[in-house]
Design a protein around this motif. Structure first.
Motif, PDB file in Angstrom:
ATOM      1  N   LYS A  33       0.838  -1.195   0.000  1.00 34.86           N
ATOM      2  CA  LYS A  33       0.000   0.000   0.000  1.00 34.86           C
ATOM      3  C   LYS A  33       0.876   1.248   0.000  1.00 34.86           C
ATOM      4  N   GLU A  34       1.289   1.646  -1.199  1.00 38.39           N
ATOM      5  CA  GLU A  34       2.179   2.790  -1.366  1.00 38.39           C
ATOM      6  C   GLU A  34       2.105   3.239  -2.815  1.00 38.39           C
ATOM      7  N   LYS A  35       2.455   4.513  -3.023  1.00 40.84           N
ATOM      8  CA  LYS A  35       2.664   4.985  -4.384  1.00 40.84           C
ATOM      9  C   LYS A  35       4.051   4.546  -4.791  1.00 40.84           C
ATOM     10  N   ILE A  36       4.208   4.121  -6.019  1.00 37.15           N
ATOM     11  CA  ILE A  36       5.549   3.710  -6.447  1.00 37.15           C
ATOM     12  C   ILE A  36       6.146   4.759  -7.379  1.00 37.15           C
ATOM     13  N   GLU A  37       7.461   4.761  -7.442  1.00 36.09           N
ATOM     14  CA  GLU A  37       8.198   5.696  -8.297  1.00 36.09           C
ATOM     15  C   GLU A  37       8.008   5.323  -9.769  1.00 36.09           C
ATOM     16  N   ASP A  38       7.878   6.298 -10.603  1.00 31.38           N
ATOM     17  CA  ASP A  38       7.830   6.095 -12.053  1.00 31.38           C
ATOM     18  C   ASP A  38       6.885   4.981 -12.506  1.00 31.38           C
ATOM     19  N   PRO A  39       5.630   5.034 -12.112  1.00 30.23           N
ATOM     20  CA  PRO A  39       4.731   3.977 -12.576  1.00 30.23           C
ATOM     21  C   PRO A  39       4.510   4.080 -14.095  1.00 30.23           C
ATOM     22  N   THR A  40       4.383   2.942 -14.740  1.00 33.67           N
ATOM     23  CA  THR A  40       4.049   2.924 -16.162  1.00 33.67           C
ATOM     24  C   THR A  40       2.588   3.323 -16.336  1.00 33.67           C
ATOM     25  N   ILE A  41       1.772   2.855 -15.400  1.00 29.80           N
ATOM     26  CA  ILE A  41       0.326   3.058 -15.473  1.00 29.80           C
ATOM     27  C   ILE A  41      -0.210   3.389 -14.079  1.00 29.80           C
ATOM     28  N   VAL A  42      -1.097   4.361 -14.024  1.00 31.28           N
ATOM     29  CA  VAL A  42      -1.874   4.624 -12.816  1.00 31.28           C
ATOM     30  C   VAL A  42      -3.334   4.537 -13.227  1.00 31.28           C
ATOM     31  N   GLU A  43      -4.100   3.752 -12.490  1.00 32.64           N
ATOM     32  CA  GLU A  43      -5.510   3.583 -12.855  1.00 32.64           C
ATOM     33  C   GLU A  43      -6.368   3.615 -11.591  1.00 32.64           C
ATOM     34  N   LEU A 141     -14.101  -7.727  -6.661  1.00 27.41           N
ATOM     35  CA  LEU A 141     -13.627  -7.668  -8.048  1.00 27.41           C
ATOM     36  C   LEU A 141     -13.156  -6.284  -8.478  1.00 27.41           C
ATOM     37  N   LEU A 142     -13.421  -5.265  -7.659  1.00 26.84           N
ATOM     38  CA  LEU A 142     -13.067  -3.891  -8.049  1.00 26.84           C
ATOM     39  C   LEU A 142     -11.611  -3.758  -8.493  1.00 26.84           C
ATOM     40  N   CYS A 143     -10.686  -4.238  -7.678  1.00 28.35           N
ATOM     41  CA  CYS A 143      -9.268  -4.059  -8.006  1.00 28.35           C
ATOM     42  C   CYS A 143      -8.881  -4.836  -9.258  1.00 28.35           C
ATOM     43  N   TRP A 144      -9.539  -5.989  -9.465  1.00 31.16           N
ATOM     44  CA  TRP A 144      -9.216  -6.804 -10.648  1.00 31.16           C
ATOM     45  C   TRP A 144      -9.716  -6.138 -11.920  1.00 31.16           C
ATOM     46  N   GLU A 145     -10.894  -5.515 -11.823  1.00 30.13           N
ATOM     47  CA  GLU A 145     -11.403  -4.803 -12.996  1.00 30.13           C
ATOM     48  C   GLU A 145     -10.526  -3.592 -13.298  1.00 30.13           C
ATOM     49  N   THR A 146     -10.083  -2.928 -12.241  1.00 26.28           N
ATOM     50  CA  THR A 146      -9.176  -1.785 -12.417  1.00 26.28           C
ATOM     51  C   THR A 146      -7.859  -2.255 -13.037  1.00 26.28           C
ATOM     52  N   LEU A 147      -7.386  -3.404 -12.578  1.00 26.89           N
ATOM     53  CA  LEU A 147      -6.145  -3.975 -13.109  1.00 26.89           C
ATOM     54  C   LEU A 147      -6.279  -4.291 -14.600  1.00 26.89           C
ATOM     55  N   ASN A 148      -7.413  -4.866 -14.978  1.00 29.70           N
ATOM     56  CA  ASN A 148      -7.611  -5.217 -16.391  1.00 29.70           C
ATOM     57  C   ASN A 148      -7.556  -3.980 -17.285  1.00 29.70           C
ATOM     58  N   VAL A 149      -8.181  -2.885 -16.838  1.00 33.45           N
ATOM     59  CA  VAL A 149      -8.136  -1.632 -17.602  1.00 33.45           C
ATOM     60  C   VAL A 149      -6.693  -1.143 -17.688  1.00 33.45           C
ATOM     61  N   ALA A 150      -5.976  -1.210 -16.558  1.00 31.60           N
ATOM     62  CA  ALA A 150      -4.596  -0.741 -16.508  1.00 31.60           C
ATOM     63  C   ALA A 150      -3.708  -1.546 -17.458  1.00 31.60           C
ATOM     64  N   LEU A 151      -3.896  -2.865 -17.475  1.00 29.94           N
ATOM     65  CA  LEU A 151      -3.044  -3.704 -18.317  1.00 29.94           C
ATOM     66  C   LEU A 151      -3.349  -3.521 -19.797  1.00 29.94           C
ATOM     67  N   ASP A 152      -4.626  -3.271 -20.125  1.00 36.69           N
ATOM     68  CA  ASP A 152      -4.963  -2.944 -21.520  1.00 36.69           C
ATOM     69  C   ASP A 152      -4.207  -1.704 -21.953  1.00 36.69           C
ATOM     70  N   LYS A 153      -4.144  -0.706 -21.071  1.00 33.25           N
ATOM     71  CA  LYS A 153      -3.434   0.533 -21.396  1.00 33.25           C
ATOM     72  C   LYS A 153      -1.933   0.287 -21.508  1.00 33.25           C
ATOM     73  N   ALA A 154      -1.406  -0.550 -20.613  1.00 38.48           N
ATOM     74  CA  ALA A 154       0.025  -0.853 -20.628  1.00 38.48           C
ATOM     75  C   ALA A 154       0.413  -1.538 -21.942  1.00 38.48           C
ATOM     76  N   GLN A 155      -0.446  -2.430 -22.398  1.00 38.29           N
ATOM     77  CA  GLN A 155      -0.147  -3.146 -23.633  1.00 38.29           C
ATOM     78  C   GLN A 155      -0.269  -2.235 -24.842  1.00 38.29           C
ATOM     79  N   ALA A 156      -1.204  -1.310 -24.791  1.00 37.98           N
ATOM     80  CA  ALA A 156      -1.370  -0.351 -25.886  1.00 37.98           C
ATOM     81  C   ALA A 156      -0.150   0.550 -25.997  1.00 37.98           C
ATOM     82  N   LYS A 157       0.513   0.791 -24.847  1.00 36.52           N
ATOM     83  CA  LYS A 157       1.697   1.650 -24.830  1.00 36.52           C
ATOM     84  C   LYS A 157       2.917   0.957 -25.423  1.00 36.52           C
TER      85      LYS A 157
END
Ligand code: ZN
Length: 158
Positions: A33-43, A141-157
């Motif tokens: 439970k922390e903000k991380i440095e230089d995240p690729t994705i924040v969702e 399921l909230l965090c998993w749905e958020t994760l799925n959106v984040a990973l779609d964005k990561a892959q698009a990048k």
């Protein structure tokens, strides 16, 4: 309760206390439970039916989630779920995480009796009983749905 044979039938009532202890442990001491440095994705994700909020920070490199952080607040189920998820997905490939996500979502939404998970879902098994409470399934399921959106964005990048 002592650990029993992992192949034995896990009825909800039998493991209720153990599962509740695992959930409360993650809620009280959330992992990552922390903000991380230089995240690729924040969702960000929000569950209006309960008021749960989750903000995910992912560092993705070469198709692998190398670092995970999260912030947010909400009920014990939503916060335990994101803590368990963060612990589980760090160091795994996006493909592995997609399989985990599908497995956990399947367990939350099935009406059939649960069998041993096809992939190792770690402490998430403690949330198995949530499927009997339709209102709380969204919390889990909230965090998993958020994760799925984040990973779609990561892959698009990529
Ligand atoms: Zn909730």
């Amino acid at each position: 309760m002592p650990a029993s044979n992992p192949n034995s039938d896990k009825s909800f009532t039998g493991d209720d206390d153990l599962y509740r202890a695992v959930i409360m442990d993650h809620y009280a001491r959330p992992r990552n439970k922390e903000k991380i440095e230089d995240p690729t994705i924040v969702e960000e994700g929000f569950n209006p039916s309960c008021g749960d909020e989750v903000e995910l920070y992912l560092q993705v490199d070469n198709g692998v989630i190398i670092k995970v952080g999260h912030q947010g607040q909400g009920c014990s189920i939503s916060q335990a779920s994101v803590s368990m998820m963060a612990e589980l997905i760090e160091g795994k490939s996006i493909d592995e995480v997609a399989a985990l996500s599908e497995c956990f979502k399947g367990r939350m939404t099935t009406r059939e009796e649960l069998t041993e998970p096809a992939v190792d879902i770690g402490d998430l098994e403690a949330l198995d009983g949530v499927r009997f409470y339709p209102v709380r399934i969204k919390c889990a399921l909230l965090c998993w749905e958020t994760l799925n959106v984040a990973l779609d964005k990561a892959q698009a990048k990529d």
